[in-house]
Write a protein that holds these residues in place. Structure first.
Motif, PDB file in Angstrom:
ATOM      1  N   LEU A  38     -75.186  51.008 -18.313  1.00 33.51           N
ATOM      2  CA  LEU A  38     -75.788  52.325 -18.111  1.00 33.51           C
ATOM      3  C   LEU A  38     -75.653  52.782 -16.664  1.00 33.51           C
ATOM      4  O   LEU A  38     -75.861  51.999 -15.737  1.00 33.51           O
ATOM      5  CB  LEU A  38     -77.268  52.227 -18.505  1.00 33.51           C
ATOM      6  CG  LEU A  38     -78.187  53.431 -18.394  1.00 33.51           C
ATOM      7  CD1 LEU A  38     -79.321  53.276 -19.409  1.00 33.51           C
ATOM      8  CD2 LEU A  38     -78.788  53.560 -17.000  1.00 33.51           C
ATOM      9  N   ILE A  39     -75.289  54.053 -16.514  1.00 35.77           N
ATOM     10  CA  ILE A  39     -75.354  54.686 -15.196  1.00 35.77           C
ATOM     11  C   ILE A  39     -76.165  55.971 -15.330  1.00 35.77           C
ATOM     12  O   ILE A  39     -76.123  56.650 -16.353  1.00 35.77           O
ATOM     13  CB  ILE A  39     -73.969  54.975 -14.581  1.00 35.77           C
ATOM     14  CG1 ILE A  39     -73.107  55.834 -15.518  1.00 35.77           C
ATOM     15  CG2 ILE A  39     -73.262  53.689 -14.224  1.00 35.77           C
ATOM     16  CD1 ILE A  39     -71.770  56.230 -14.894  1.00 35.77           C
ATOM     17  N   VAL A  40     -76.918  56.294 -14.291  1.00 36.67           N
ATOM     18  CA  VAL A  40     -77.754  57.485 -14.261  1.00 36.67           C
ATOM     19  C   VAL A  40     -77.076  58.523 -13.378  1.00 36.67           C
ATOM     20  O   VAL A  40     -76.706  58.231 -12.233  1.00 36.67           O
ATOM     21  CB  VAL A  40     -79.159  57.152 -13.721  1.00 36.67           C
ATOM     22  CG1 VAL A  40     -79.997  58.420 -13.576  1.00 36.67           C
ATOM     23  CG2 VAL A  40     -79.855  56.156 -14.639  1.00 36.67           C
ATOM     24  N   THR A  61     -77.655  55.319  -7.800  1.00 37.89           N
ATOM     25  CA  THR A  61     -76.775  54.540  -6.938  1.00 37.89           C
ATOM     26  C   THR A  61     -76.413  53.179  -7.513  1.00 37.89           C
ATOM     27  O   THR A  61     -75.649  52.440  -6.903  1.00 37.89           O
ATOM     28  CB  THR A  61     -77.448  54.320  -5.570  1.00 37.89           C
ATOM     29  OG1 THR A  61     -78.726  53.697  -5.779  1.00 37.89           O
ATOM     30  CG2 THR A  61     -77.647  55.646  -4.855  1.00 37.89           C
ATOM     31  N   ALA A  62     -76.960  52.837  -8.679  1.00 41.21           N
ATOM     32  CA  ALA A  62     -76.762  51.492  -9.221  1.00 41.21           C
ATOM     33  C   ALA A  62     -76.188  51.540 -10.630  1.00 41.21           C
ATOM     34  O   ALA A  62     -76.074  52.600 -11.254  1.00 41.21           O
ATOM     35  CB  ALA A  62     -78.084  50.723  -9.221  1.00 41.21           C
ATOM     36  N   VAL A  63     -75.820  50.368 -11.111  1.00 40.64           N
ATOM     37  CA  VAL A  63     -75.390  50.171 -12.493  1.00 40.64           C
ATOM     38  C   VAL A  63     -76.416  49.264 -13.157  1.00 40.64           C
ATOM     39  O   VAL A  63     -76.851  48.272 -12.561  1.00 40.64           O
ATOM     40  CB  VAL A  63     -73.990  49.518 -12.552  1.00 40.64           C
ATOM     41  CG1 VAL A  63     -73.605  49.198 -13.993  1.00 40.64           C
ATOM     42  CG2 VAL A  63     -72.949  50.428 -11.901  1.00 40.64           C
ATOM     43  N   THR A  64     -76.814  49.599 -14.374  1.00 36.40           N
ATOM     44  CA  THR A  64     -77.770  48.783 -15.111  1.00 36.40           C
ATOM     45  C   THR A  64     -77.058  48.138 -16.289  1.00 36.40           C
ATOM     46  O   THR A  64     -76.338  48.810 -17.035  1.00 36.40           O
ATOM     47  CB  THR A  64     -78.949  49.628 -15.619  1.00 36.40           C
ATOM     48  OG1 THR A  64     -79.627  50.204 -14.493  1.00 36.40           O
ATOM     49  CG2 THR A  64     -79.931  48.786 -16.416  1.00 36.40           C
ATOM     50  N   LEU A  65     -77.273  46.840 -16.466  1.00 37.93           N
ATOM     51  CA  LEU A  65     -76.654  46.097 -17.563  1.00 37.93           C
ATOM     52  C   LEU A  65     -77.752  45.408 -18.364  1.00 37.93           C
ATOM     53  O   LEU A  65     -78.431  44.507 -17.859  1.00 37.93           O
ATOM     54  CB  LEU A  65     -75.670  45.058 -17.010  1.00 37.93           C
ATOM     55  CG  LEU A  65     -74.927  44.221 -18.061  1.00 37.93           C
ATOM     56  CD1 LEU A  65     -74.013  45.114 -18.906  1.00 37.93           C
ATOM     57  CD2 LEU A  65     -74.117  43.120 -17.393  1.00 37.93           C
ATOM     58  N   VAL A 103     -80.636  39.154 -17.633  1.00 37.41           N
ATOM     59  CA  VAL A 103     -82.085  39.331 -17.653  1.00 37.41           C
ATOM     60  C   VAL A 103     -82.646  39.145 -16.243  1.00 37.41           C
ATOM     61  O   VAL A 103     -83.528  39.880 -15.801  1.00 37.41           O
ATOM     62  CB  VAL A 103     -82.756  38.349 -18.636  1.00 37.41           C
ATOM     63  CG1 VAL A 103     -84.271  38.367 -18.482  1.00 37.41           C
ATOM     64  CG2 VAL A 103     -82.371  38.689 -20.072  1.00 37.41           C
ATOM     65  N   ASP A 104     -82.122  38.163 -15.533  1.00 39.59           N
ATOM     66  CA  ASP A 104     -82.588  37.908 -14.168  1.00 39.59           C
ATOM     67  C   ASP A 104     -82.219  39.044 -13.220  1.00 39.59           C
ATOM     68  O   ASP A 104     -82.979  39.401 -12.328  1.00 39.59           O
ATOM     69  CB  ASP A 104     -81.975  36.604 -13.639  1.00 39.59           C
ATOM     70  CG  ASP A 104     -82.515  35.382 -14.352  1.00 39.59           C
ATOM     71  OD1 ASP A 104     -83.615  35.472 -14.918  1.00 39.59           O
ATOM     72  OD2 ASP A 104     -81.828  34.345 -14.347  1.00 39.59           O
ATOM     73  N   THR A 105     -81.022  39.629 -13.411  1.00 40.34           N
ATOM     74  CA  THR A 105     -80.536  40.662 -12.491  1.00 40.34           C
ATOM     75  C   THR A 105     -79.900  41.804 -13.281  1.00 40.34           C
ATOM     76  O   THR A 105     -78.672  41.937 -13.353  1.00 40.34           O
ATOM     77  CB  THR A 105     -79.495  40.069 -11.511  1.00 40.34           C
ATOM     78  OG1 THR A 105     -79.967  38.845 -10.986  1.00 40.34           O
ATOM     79  CG2 THR A 105     -79.217  41.036 -10.360  1.00 40.34           C
ATOM     80  N   PRO A 106     -80.718  42.686 -13.893  1.00 36.12           N
ATOM     81  CA  PRO A 106     -80.152  43.785 -14.680  1.00 36.12           C
ATOM     82  C   PRO A 106     -79.623  44.938 -13.835  1.00 36.12           C
ATOM     83  O   PRO A 106     -78.805  45.722 -14.309  1.00 36.12           O
ATOM     84  CB  PRO A 106     -81.328  44.238 -15.549  1.00 36.12           C
ATOM     85  CG  PRO A 106     -82.537  43.897 -14.723  1.00 36.12           C
ATOM     86  CD  PRO A 106     -82.187  42.636 -13.986  1.00 36.12           C
ATOM     87  N   THR A 107     -80.086  45.038 -12.584  1.00 39.47           N
ATOM     88  CA  THR A 107     -79.659  46.122 -11.701  1.00 39.47           C
ATOM     89  C   THR A 107     -78.585  45.617 -10.752  1.00 39.47           C
ATOM     90  O   THR A 107     -78.815  44.672  -9.991  1.00 39.47           O
ATOM     91  CB  THR A 107     -80.849  46.668 -10.899  1.00 39.47           C
ATOM     92  OG1 THR A 107     -81.851  47.149 -11.799  1.00 39.47           O
ATOM     93  CG2 THR A 107     -80.403  47.808  -9.992  1.00 39.47           C
ATOM     94  N   LEU A 108     -77.428  46.250 -10.793  1.00 43.57           N
ATOM     95  CA  LEU A 108     -76.300  45.845  -9.958  1.00 43.57           C
ATOM     96  C   LEU A 108     -76.017  46.968  -8.945  1.00 43.57           C
ATOM     97  O   LEU A 108     -75.539  48.035  -9.307  1.00 43.57           O
ATOM     98  CB  LEU A 108     -75.069  45.584 -10.826  1.00 43.57           C
ATOM     99  CG  LEU A 108     -75.273  44.567 -11.968  1.00 43.57           C
ATOM    100  CD1 LEU A 108     -74.032  44.484 -12.842  1.00 43.57           C
ATOM    101  CD2 LEU A 108     -75.634  43.197 -11.402  1.00 43.57           C
ATOM    102  N   HIS A 147     -70.329  39.328 -11.210  1.00 41.37           N
ATOM    103  CA  HIS A 147     -71.747  39.447 -10.867  1.00 41.37           C
ATOM    104  C   HIS A 147     -72.581  38.439 -11.649  1.00 41.37           C
ATOM    105  O   HIS A 147     -73.435  37.745 -11.081  1.00 41.37           O
ATOM    106  CB  HIS A 147     -72.251  40.856 -11.174  1.00 41.37           C
ATOM    107  CG  HIS A 147     -71.996  41.846 -10.087  1.00 41.37           C
ATOM    108  ND1 HIS A 147     -72.711  41.881  -8.921  1.00 41.37           N
ATOM    109  CD2 HIS A 147     -71.082  42.856 -10.006  1.00 41.37           C
ATOM    110  CE1 HIS A 147     -72.271  42.868  -8.148  1.00 41.37           C
ATOM    111  NE2 HIS A 147     -71.277  43.474  -8.780  1.00 41.37           N
ATOM    112  N   LEU A 148     -72.361  38.351 -12.938  1.00 43.14           N
ATOM    113  CA  LEU A 148     -73.203  37.509 -13.786  1.00 43.14           C
ATOM    114  C   LEU A 148     -73.004  36.025 -13.490  1.00 43.14           C
ATOM    115  O   LEU A 148     -73.950  35.232 -13.587  1.00 43.14           O
ATOM    116  CB  LEU A 148     -72.910  37.787 -15.256  1.00 43.14           C
ATOM    117  CG  LEU A 148     -73.266  39.204 -15.732  1.00 43.14           C
ATOM    118  CD1 LEU A 148     -72.862  39.395 -17.187  1.00 43.14           C
ATOM    119  CD2 LEU A 148     -74.747  39.489 -15.554  1.00 43.14           C
ATOM    120  N   ARG A 149     -71.817  35.628 -13.110  1.00 45.34           N
ATOM    121  CA  ARG A 149     -71.572  34.217 -12.822  1.00 45.34           C
ATOM    122  C   ARG A 149     -72.110  33.816 -11.457  1.00 45.34           C
ATOM    123  O   ARG A 149     -72.304  32.637 -11.202  1.00 45.34           O
ATOM    124  CB  ARG A 149     -70.076  33.922 -12.932  1.00 45.34           C
ATOM    125  CG  ARG A 149     -69.632  33.915 -14.392  1.00 45.34           C
ATOM    126  CD  ARG A 149     -68.145  33.888 -14.557  1.00 45.34           C
ATOM    127  NE  ARG A 149     -67.792  33.887 -15.978  1.00 45.34           N
ATOM    128  CZ  ARG A 149     -66.620  34.236 -16.469  1.00 45.34           C
ATOM    129  NH1 ARG A 149     -65.658  34.620 -15.649  1.00 45.34           N
ATOM    130  NH2 ARG A 149     -66.387  34.208 -17.761  1.00 45.34           N
TER     131      ARG A 149
END
Length: 286
Positions: A38-40, A61-65, A103-108, A147-149
């Motif tokens: 998701l992007i806003v 300014t961020a990406v949400t996963l 889950v730990d880091t949904p905002t990138l 990012h996830l790794r």
């Protein structure tokens, strides 16, 4: 005009594209089979993810996963609402085993990733640009995986009784199952069953089942099925039953949602946004 535009692109790995503009709508807790990227574009979103009670935000300014199978809700963080673009990514793009890290880091907070996601949306707006969209998706997936790794290892997927109950609900999405029957099949007390499920997945089993049915209905509507047929096909009593829950999730009736697929992607809800995104694409390397 409907606040929602959705379609199924001819790009492997993306099950749905959703563009939406909401002011007062609030999503109930629900889950998806796919990853929600998701992007806003305007405003900001507040949401709760999983059962932790931690509040999160999605900003321009961020990406949400948001990972598959993990409960979340959503509402505007300001009185002016928000405009968002969402891609639903299949396991071929991101391994569900990475869900714990998400889950730990949904905002990138990654400007390059956001630019790539926006450019992918611009390519998906033009059916003739399928090859470009596939190429851009490959680079988006690569950056997400990096990012996830790097993120801290998340909590492993819930197992045991809650997982078995979820499997049963998935098998009986259309026909349904009573709590007493589920308790008999899984050899557990009904109260313990509900408590274990909610602890593992962040929402009660009846809400999970309703969300699953709405999600199946979305796919059928985008494929051209009439709302009355889609309702009974996914387990709702009738079209009005589907409509009541569909509006809760998407703030638009199922008929309008289905019609949006016929108009997309040639008519976008903000043509100037596509033009800006296209200009960015011309100046940014993969």
């Amino acid at each position: 005009m409907s606040p929602v535009t959705a379609w199924r692109p001819a790009v492997a790995g993306i099950s749905e594209v959703l563009h939406a503009r909401y002011v007062d709508h609030a999503y109930p807790m629900h889950t998806h089979d796919a990853w929600a990227l998701l992007i806003v574009d305007d405003g900001a979103i507040r949401y709760d993810l999983d059962k932790s009670g931690n509040h999160h935000g999605a900003v321009e300014t961020a990406v949400t996963l948001l990972p598959p199978g993990v409960a979340h809700d959503g509402r505007s963080a300001t009185p002016h609402g928000f405009r968002k673009r969402v891609l639903y990514l299949e396991p071929s793009v991101l391994d569900p085993a990475l869900a714990g890290a998400a889950v730990d880091t949904p905002t990138l907070r990654d400007g390059t990733l956001r630019t790539r996601v926006s450019a992918l949306h611009a390519a998906l707006a033009h059916p003739a640009d399928t090859f470009e969209a596939e190429s851009r998706l490959a680079f988006v997936g690569e950056r997400l995986r990096s990012h996830l790794r790097r993120a801290p290892a998340g909590v492993e997927a819930a197992r045991g009784l809650a997982a078995a109950f979820r499997d049963l609900l998935d098998e009986r999405t259309v026909t349904g199952v009573s709590l007493a029957e589920a308790a008999t099949v899984l050899h557990a007390h009904p109260t313990h069953l509900v408590r274990a499920f909610r602890r593992a997945y962040g929402l009660p089993p009846h809400a999970y089942l309703t969300g699953r049915r709405v999600e199946r209905a979305r796919a059928l509507l985008l494929a051209g099925m009439r709302p009355a047929e889609a309702a009974t096909a996914v387990g709702f009593y009738d079209q009005s039953h589907l409509t009541r829950h569909f509006r809760r999730f998407l703030a638009t009736p199922p008929a309008a949602y289905g019609r949006s697929a016929a108009a997309a992607p040639l008519s976008r809800m903000h043509a100037d946004l596509a033009v800006v995104a296209a200009s960015i694409c011309g100046n940014v390397m993969f």
